[in-house]
Design a protein around this motif. Structure first.
Motif, PDB file in Angstrom:
ATOM      1  N   GLY A   1       0.785  -1.229   0.000  1.00  0.00           N
ATOM      2  CA  GLY A   1       0.000   0.000   0.000  1.00  0.00           C
ATOM      3  C   GLY A   1       0.815   1.277   0.000  1.00  0.00           C
ATOM      4  N   GLU A   2       2.131   1.177   0.083  1.00  0.00           N
ATOM      5  CA  GLU A   2       2.964   2.384   0.110  1.00  0.00           C
ATOM      6  C   GLU A   2       3.101   2.957  -1.303  1.00  0.00           C
ATOM      7  OE1 GLU A   2       4.428   4.404   2.441  1.00  0.00           O
ATOM      8  OE2 GLU A   2       4.815   5.495   0.575  1.00  0.00           O
ATOM      9  N   SER A   3       2.777   4.229  -1.463  1.00  0.00           N
ATOM     10  CA  SER A   3       2.793   4.808  -2.810  1.00  0.00           C
ATOM     11  C   SER A   3       4.186   5.237  -3.257  1.00  0.00           C
ATOM     12  CB  SER A   3       1.844   5.999  -2.890  1.00  0.00           C
ATOM     13  OG  SER A   3       2.375   7.107  -2.184  1.00  0.00           O
ATOM     14  N   ARG A   4       5.101   5.398  -2.315  1.00  0.00           N
ATOM     15  CA  ARG A   4       6.474   5.802  -2.663  1.00  0.00           C
ATOM     16  C   ARG A   4       7.439   4.989  -1.821  1.00  0.00           C
ATOM     17  NH1 ARG A   4       3.854   7.965  -5.766  1.00  0.00           N
ATOM     18  NH2 ARG A   4       4.073   9.903  -6.931  1.00  0.00           N
ATOM     19  N   LEU A   5       7.868   3.867  -2.390  1.00  0.00           N
ATOM     20  CA  LEU A   5       8.759   2.951  -1.669  1.00  0.00           C
ATOM     21  C   LEU A   5      10.171   3.006  -2.233  1.00  0.00           C
ATOM     22  CD1 LEU A   5       9.472   0.457   0.143  1.00  0.00           C
ATOM     23  CD2 LEU A   5       8.645  -0.971  -1.757  1.00  0.00           C
ATOM     24  N   VAL A   6      11.145   3.112  -1.353  1.00  0.00           N
ATOM     25  CA  VAL A   6      12.539   2.893  -1.741  1.00  0.00           C
ATOM     26  C   VAL A   6      13.031   1.678  -0.962  1.00  0.00           C
ATOM     27  CG1 VAL A   6      14.891   3.792  -1.641  1.00  0.00           C
ATOM     28  CG2 VAL A   6      13.017   5.281  -2.340  1.00  0.00           C
ATOM     29  N   CYS A   7      13.553   0.708  -1.680  1.00  0.00           N
ATOM     30  CA  CYS A   7      13.986  -0.543  -1.070  1.00  0.00           C
ATOM     31  C   CYS A   7      15.506  -0.667  -1.218  1.00  0.00           C
ATOM     32  CB  CYS A   7      13.274  -1.705  -1.766  1.00  0.00           C
ATOM     33  SG  CYS A   7      13.373  -3.242  -0.868  1.00  0.00           S
ATOM     34  N   ILE A   8      16.146  -1.016  -0.120  1.00  0.00           N
ATOM     35  CA  ILE A   8      17.604  -1.117  -0.060  1.00  0.00           C
ATOM     36  C   ILE A   8      17.954  -2.546   0.344  1.00  0.00           C
ATOM     37  CG2 ILE A   8      19.635  -0.324   1.229  1.00  0.00           C
ATOM     38  CD1 ILE A   8      18.488   1.869  -0.459  1.00  0.00           C
ATOM     39  N   THR A   9      18.803  -3.201  -0.419  1.00  0.00           N
ATOM     40  CA  THR A   9      19.234  -4.548  -0.058  1.00  0.00           C
ATOM     41  C   THR A   9      20.710  -4.505   0.309  1.00  0.00           C
ATOM     42  OG1 THR A   9      17.660  -5.396  -1.687  1.00  0.00           O
ATOM     43  CG2 THR A   9      19.254  -6.950  -0.789  1.00  0.00           C
ATOM     44  N   LEU A  10      20.991  -4.789   1.592  1.00  0.00           N
ATOM     45  CA  LEU A  10      22.364  -4.728   2.079  1.00  0.00           C
ATOM     46  C   LEU A  10      22.987  -6.107   2.048  1.00  0.00           C
ATOM     47  CD1 LEU A  10      21.866  -2.481   5.222  1.00  0.00           C
ATOM     48  CD2 LEU A  10      22.713  -1.790   2.982  1.00  0.00           C
ATOM     49  N   GLY A  11      23.761  -6.363   1.007  1.00  0.00           N
ATOM     50  CA  GLY A  11      24.488  -7.619   0.937  1.00  0.00           C
ATOM     51  C   GLY A  11      25.965  -7.294   0.875  1.00  0.00           C
ATOM     52  N   THR A  12      26.667  -7.917  -0.074  1.00  0.00           N
ATOM     53  CA  THR A  12      28.059  -7.531  -0.253  1.00  0.00           C
ATOM     54  C   THR A  12      28.126  -6.043  -0.612  1.00  0.00           C
ATOM     55  OG1 THR A  12      27.910  -8.262  -2.547  1.00  0.00           O
ATOM     56  CG2 THR A  12      28.765  -9.832  -0.971  1.00  0.00           C
ATOM     57  N   GLY A  13      27.178  -5.591  -1.420  1.00  0.00           N
ATOM     58  CA  GLY A  13      27.068  -4.167  -1.721  1.00  0.00           C
ATOM     59  C   GLY A  13      25.705  -3.651  -1.310  1.00  0.00           C
ATOM     60  N   ILE A  14      25.230  -2.626  -2.013  1.00  0.00           N
ATOM     61  CA  ILE A  14      23.897  -2.084  -1.767  1.00  0.00           C
ATOM     62  C   ILE A  14      23.081  -2.224  -3.039  1.00  0.00           C
ATOM     63  CG2 ILE A  14      22.545   0.010  -1.319  1.00  0.00           C
ATOM     64  CD1 ILE A  14      24.740   1.052   0.441  1.00  0.00           C
ATOM     65  N   GLY A  15      21.996  -2.963  -2.976  1.00  0.00           N
ATOM     66  CA  GLY A  15      21.042  -2.994  -4.082  1.00  0.00           C
ATOM     67  C   GLY A  15      19.943  -1.997  -3.813  1.00  0.00           C
ATOM     68  N   GLY A  16      19.400  -1.411  -4.873  1.00  0.00           N
ATOM     69  CA  GLY A  16      18.355  -0.407  -4.663  1.00  0.00           C
ATOM     70  C   GLY A  16      17.262  -0.499  -5.701  1.00  0.00           C
ATOM     71  N   ALA A  17      16.061  -0.131  -5.301  1.00  0.00           N
ATOM     72  CA  ALA A  17      14.935  -0.125  -6.238  1.00  0.00           C
ATOM     73  C   ALA A  17      13.842   0.775  -5.706  1.00  0.00           C
ATOM     74  CB  ALA A  17      14.412  -1.539  -6.445  1.00  0.00           C
ATOM     75  N   MET A  18      12.998   1.215  -6.617  1.00  0.00           N
ATOM     76  CA  MET A  18      11.886   2.110  -6.262  1.00  0.00           C
ATOM     77  C   MET A  18      10.577   1.558  -6.797  1.00  0.00           C
ATOM     78  SD  MET A  18      13.702   5.670  -7.534  1.00  0.00           S
ATOM     79  CE  MET A  18      14.752   4.930  -8.805  1.00  0.00           C
ATOM     80  N   VAL A  19       9.526   1.615  -5.983  1.00  0.00           N
ATOM     81  CA  VAL A  19       8.167   1.342  -6.465  1.00  0.00           C
ATOM     82  C   VAL A  19       7.354   2.610  -6.225  1.00  0.00           C
ATOM     83  CG1 VAL A  19       6.128  -0.123  -6.324  1.00  0.00           C
ATOM     84  CG2 VAL A  19       8.387  -1.111  -5.894  1.00  0.00           C
ATOM     85  N   MET A  20       6.883   3.192  -7.326  1.00  0.00           N
ATOM     86  CA  MET A  20       6.148   4.462  -7.244  1.00  0.00           C
ATOM     87  C   MET A  20       4.775   4.289  -7.849  1.00  0.00           C
ATOM     88  SD  MET A  20       9.030   7.226  -8.323  1.00  0.00           S
ATOM     89  CE  MET A  20      10.422   7.576  -7.248  1.00  0.00           C
ATOM     90  N   ASP A  21       3.742   4.609  -7.072  1.00  0.00           N
ATOM     91  CA  ASP A  21       2.374   4.443  -7.569  1.00  0.00           C
ATOM     92  C   ASP A  21       2.157   3.046  -8.141  1.00  0.00           C
ATOM     93  OD1 ASP A  21       1.246   6.885  -6.896  1.00  0.00           O
ATOM     94  OD2 ASP A  21       1.988   7.873  -8.702  1.00  0.00           O
ATOM     95  N   GLY A  22       2.696   2.046  -7.478  1.00  0.00           N
ATOM     96  CA  GLY A  22       2.472   0.675  -7.916  1.00  0.00           C
ATOM     97  C   GLY A  22       3.231   0.257  -9.168  1.00  0.00           C
TER      98      GLY A  22
END
Lengths: 322, 322
Positions: A120-141
């Protein structure tokens, strides 16, 4: 049912995922990063085994690296020997099923948005902390992937010009300060300095400094070792600073932080939130994003990739759109 | 016709704008930052004068600061004495016309996307280099404003922890290194160091070091002064580094750079593009965004605000959508 496959630097994980995001069955194999044909063969094997027991409509593959916007070609993968590899075409021929390629961080973000912490979050930033940093955005679905499909490389934002060398060719990238690799490097440096506070960490690896990794430090911290807790606090401070930078630019409603380093739980989250609050521009005059740990754990990427394979539509303009 | 109004730290500019983005008439007044009522009165005066000669349907107002997502309230404005000011309601009562509030950088980005350099670009990041750095994004024909309406504050991303103090309360913000203010500060420091290379700059201000501004240095550089050209090159290096950071995160197809500092033209653009290419993560394995100077100049914000007032629809979720 769809199969989600998560291709990492060291292993391939595959799972049968239903339309509620539940993993019904799961298999793992080591990766053979040097040979794309071998990875393809592993995927075929896994799908064949899982497909024996479940009706499989489509296959979603999440891998570290950059996919083109159509979800057909691997442009570049740091850990695997793929360059402009038409992986989807190869696999659709071998599997006789629709296949969708996606960046592993995008898959994880989609999983957390669709079935996990960020529903339900309309502006999501997702961070994956592994060996490095992975990143992704979900905006308005929608997964926001940028104009060329390579958005979300937050870990390669320079936050310390002239700082630590990064594999990407630059110095001072965020992931050199806030990642599992950074945690391991700092702990090894502490141990090499013959610091008495590193005793507990050294004991855990029988004195073999090169064997100290982020995972080792995280485990020591959970057992209460003060030096390990401090090392994780330092990572949290850099993490919080970087999240504040992202909040300045993107103003999300929520950050979800996943990946192996999250095993540290509150030991990481608390200093992260402190640093975020201290560094957020305009603090006091604006609402602040929540920072939450991922809910789906290591399965997020697999679950997300499976779901994306079911329903993804790619817009010409650059967004991956449901 | 719509009226676009650009409220800056020192002046209010208002223009009648047609639906092709052409400014048909324009007026300017000094601002009275300390008194919101006085600014409202100035706006009423300007609209009344311009409305005498043109049929005006709506009024769009761009101002430095944060507007709520509905375009009704100024949450915070750094240069003006507005805090949670219901500016739209006040003005609609006074003007008897629909009024739309927008951030000045959002207005400029919208103008450049709709009528200027970035027409047709599906992923635009717009940077306005004035005293600080204004930022805005247009994605798939929508202004992306974030979850709470305060996205785009790229200038307050920390790129030098512990660096120069910023008015926002942090240290090391990008705008302390790549802005008109930064250019002025560096030039004053050079002059205070009694450096012989600062002679030309000092001559331009009759030896009054405090009178050295970014505009002074820009003008000297255009006249060929070597030290001024170097100072602008330094700004370009920081600008290019920051744009590479934004490309890592957002992967736009185009950056449009506007604002006063762009008077330097190629003297700024060339070093910016060099630094961008040198710092772009994944360079060689990905397409790179174009970096272009703004086309509409100082009128971009006014033109964009006028157009937004005509057709803006605000989605609940957080995007300003046409």
């Amino acid at each position: 049912m769809a199969i989600g496959i998560d291709i990492g630097g060291t292993k391939v994980a595959a799972g049968v995922v239903d339309d509620q995001g539940t993993v019904l069955a799961e298999l793992r194999r080591p990766t053979h990063g040097s040979d794309p044909r071998a990875v393809e063969a592993t995927i075929v094997e896994l799908v064949s085994e899982l497909g024996a027991d479940y009706p499989i409509g489509s296959v979603g593959i999440g891998a570290a690296g950059w996919m083109d916007l159509s979800g057909g070609t691997v442009l570049f993968s740091p850990h695997l020997a793929w360059r402009n590899e038409p992986l989807r075409q190869n696999l659709e021929r071998l599997l006789n099923r629709p296949v969708m390629l996606t960046n592993d961080a995008d898959g994880a973000a989609w999983g957390e948005w669709k079935f996990g912490k960020a529903r339900g979050e309309s502006r999501l930033v997702c961070i994956t902390l592994g060996t490095g940093i992975g990143g992704a955005m979900v905006m308005d679905g929608r997964l926001e992937r940028g104009r060329f499909g390579v958005a979300g490389e937050f870990g390669h934002q320079v936050i310390m010009p002239g700082g630590h060398r990064c594999e990407c060719g630059n110095r001072g990238c965020w992931e050199q300060y806030a990642s599992g690799n950074a945690l391991g490097r700092e702990a090894r440096e502490l141990a090499r300095a013959n610091s008495p506070v590193a005793q507990e960490i050294l004991r855990a690896v029988d004195g073999d400094i090169d064997a100290i990794t982020g995972a080792v430090v995280t485990e020591r911290a959970r057992q209460g070792d003060a030096a390990s807790i401090e090392l994780i606090e330092d990572i949290g401070s850099w993490l919080g600073l970087g999240l504040a930078n992202l909040a300045a630019a993107l103003d999300p409603g929520m950050f979800v932080v996943g990946g192996g380093l999250c095993e540290a739980g509150e030991l990481l989250l608390a200093p992260t939130q402190r640093a975020f609050k201290r560094n957020l521009t305009g603090r006091g005059f604006r609402p602040a994003a929540a920072i939450e740990l991922a809910e789906l754990g290591a399965a997020a990427g697999m679950i997300g990739a499976a779901d994306l394979s079911r329903s993804l539509r790619i817009s010409e303009a650059g967004g991956a759109q449901r």
